[in-house]
Design a protein around this motif. Structure first.
Motif, PDB file in Angstrom:
ATOM      1  N   SER A  82       0.872  10.167  -4.577  1.00 52.69           N
ATOM      2  CA  SER A  82       1.505  11.329  -3.968  1.00 52.69           C
ATOM      3  C   SER A  82       1.818  12.375  -5.038  1.00 52.69           C
ATOM      4  N   ARG A  87       0.832  -1.207   0.000  1.00 52.27           N
ATOM      5  CA  ARG A  87       0.000   0.000   0.000  1.00 52.27           C
ATOM      6  C   ARG A  87       0.868   1.260   0.000  1.00 52.27           C
ATOM      7  N   ASP A  88       1.961   1.226   0.741  1.00 50.02           N
ATOM      8  CA  ASP A  88       2.853   2.389   0.791  1.00 50.02           C
ATOM      9  C   ASP A  88       3.551   2.598  -0.543  1.00 50.02           C
ATOM     10  N   GLN A  99       1.137   4.176  -2.843  1.00 54.37           N
ATOM     11  CA  GLN A  99       0.886   5.547  -2.412  1.00 54.37           C
ATOM     12  C   GLN A  99       1.994   6.470  -2.899  1.00 54.37           C
TER      13      GLN A  99
END
Length: 282
Positions: free
Chosen positions: A245, A236-237, A240
């Motif tokens: 971002s 998930r990071d 992201q």
């Protein structure tokens, strides 16, 4: 031409049609030998007075032809004026050595100008553009035996007689039977929405489409959130930082952060995207 004819007042049919008819009635009908002499003077020597006399003495024939087109609802004076233009064109092109009378030659030019005027002004939208359509336009009325629609046999008979297809006859019959309508309607229309303008699709978005699009967007957003929630924290990071971002990270930056190779980050990203797509389309 005699002096009294040359000094007759110049008058246009549009000003006073009755006075115009009385005026042209004073011009004599030319005898064959006089007409030939005038034609030779203009054809051989360019004598404009001879041409003027030829035109003036044939104006009554233009009026006679214009009367045969009264059924089209157009001003008689305008038809005569257009026919006069055709007459002048005929005089300019007439060769007296051919052996025919001027009016026999001029009738084609006179009718051609009247026909063009009728086609331009009978309807807002031009009803006849091809040769076959023009022929039908000026012959279909006289060919019809009644005001009712043509039968199949009558349609075919007219088509054979005029040398056009039966489909062309049917199309022209429909055009002749239709009427022009003001685009925005008339102020005294009893039925609101009868004007063509009211049948056009609005350029504004359809409210139903807007609601459907909003529902679809909300559904995709919910599925996307659910899909992200189903991923492990690292995957998930990565998504992201790579896609959601404003300041997106590169594969090498994420590799340094997690202590793995850039290729491993790429594989994790690929697997996470696959799971996310499955969640969205499920």
């Amino acid at each position: 031409m005699s002096t009294n004819v040359m000094t007759l007042p110049s008058i246009a049919p549009g000003q006073d049609l009755d006075a115009y008819l009385r005026t042209i009635g004073q011009f004599p009908i030319l005898k064959p030998e006089h007409e030939k002499a005038l034609s030779e003077r203009f054809f051989d020597d360019g004598d404009l007075n001879a041409a003027r006399e030829l035109v003036l003495c044939h104006l009554r024939f233009v009026v006679h032809l214009a009367r045969s087109y009264q059924g089209y609802g157009l001003p008689q004076a305008d038809l005569i004026q257009e026919g006069n233009v055709g007459l002048m064109k005929a005089v300019k092109r007439f060769d007296p050595n051919v052996g025919v009378r001027l009016i026999s030659f001029a009738v084609h030019w006179i009718k051609a100008e009247m026909h063009e005027y009728i086609l331009r002004n009978w309807r807002i939208v031009k009803v006849a553009t091809t040769k076959a359509q023009r022929k039908l336009f000026f012959n279909l009325r006289s060919a019809k035996r009644s005001l009712s629609w043509l039968s199949q046999d009558e349609t075919q008979a007219i088509a054979d007689d005029l040398g056009v297809s039966a489909a062309e006859v049917t199309r022209m019959e429909g055009r002749l039977s239709s009427n022009d309508m003001a685009f925005d309607g008339y102020t005294d229309d009893d039925e609101a929405g009868a004007a063509p303008a009211h049948f056009l699709a609005s350029s504004a978005p359809d409210p139903a489409d807007l609601v459907a699009a909003e529902d679809a967007e909300q559904d995709v957003s919910l599925r996307l959130s659910a899909g992200l929630a189903g991923l492990d924290e690292r995957s998930r990071d990565i998504l992201q930082q790579r896609w959601l971002s404003d300041d997106k990270s590169t594969l090498h930056q994420l590799a340094a952060e997690y202590g793995v190779s850039a290729e491993r980050i790429r594989q994790l990203e690929k697997n996470a995207m696959k799971k996310l797509k499955q969640a969205i389309v499920a």
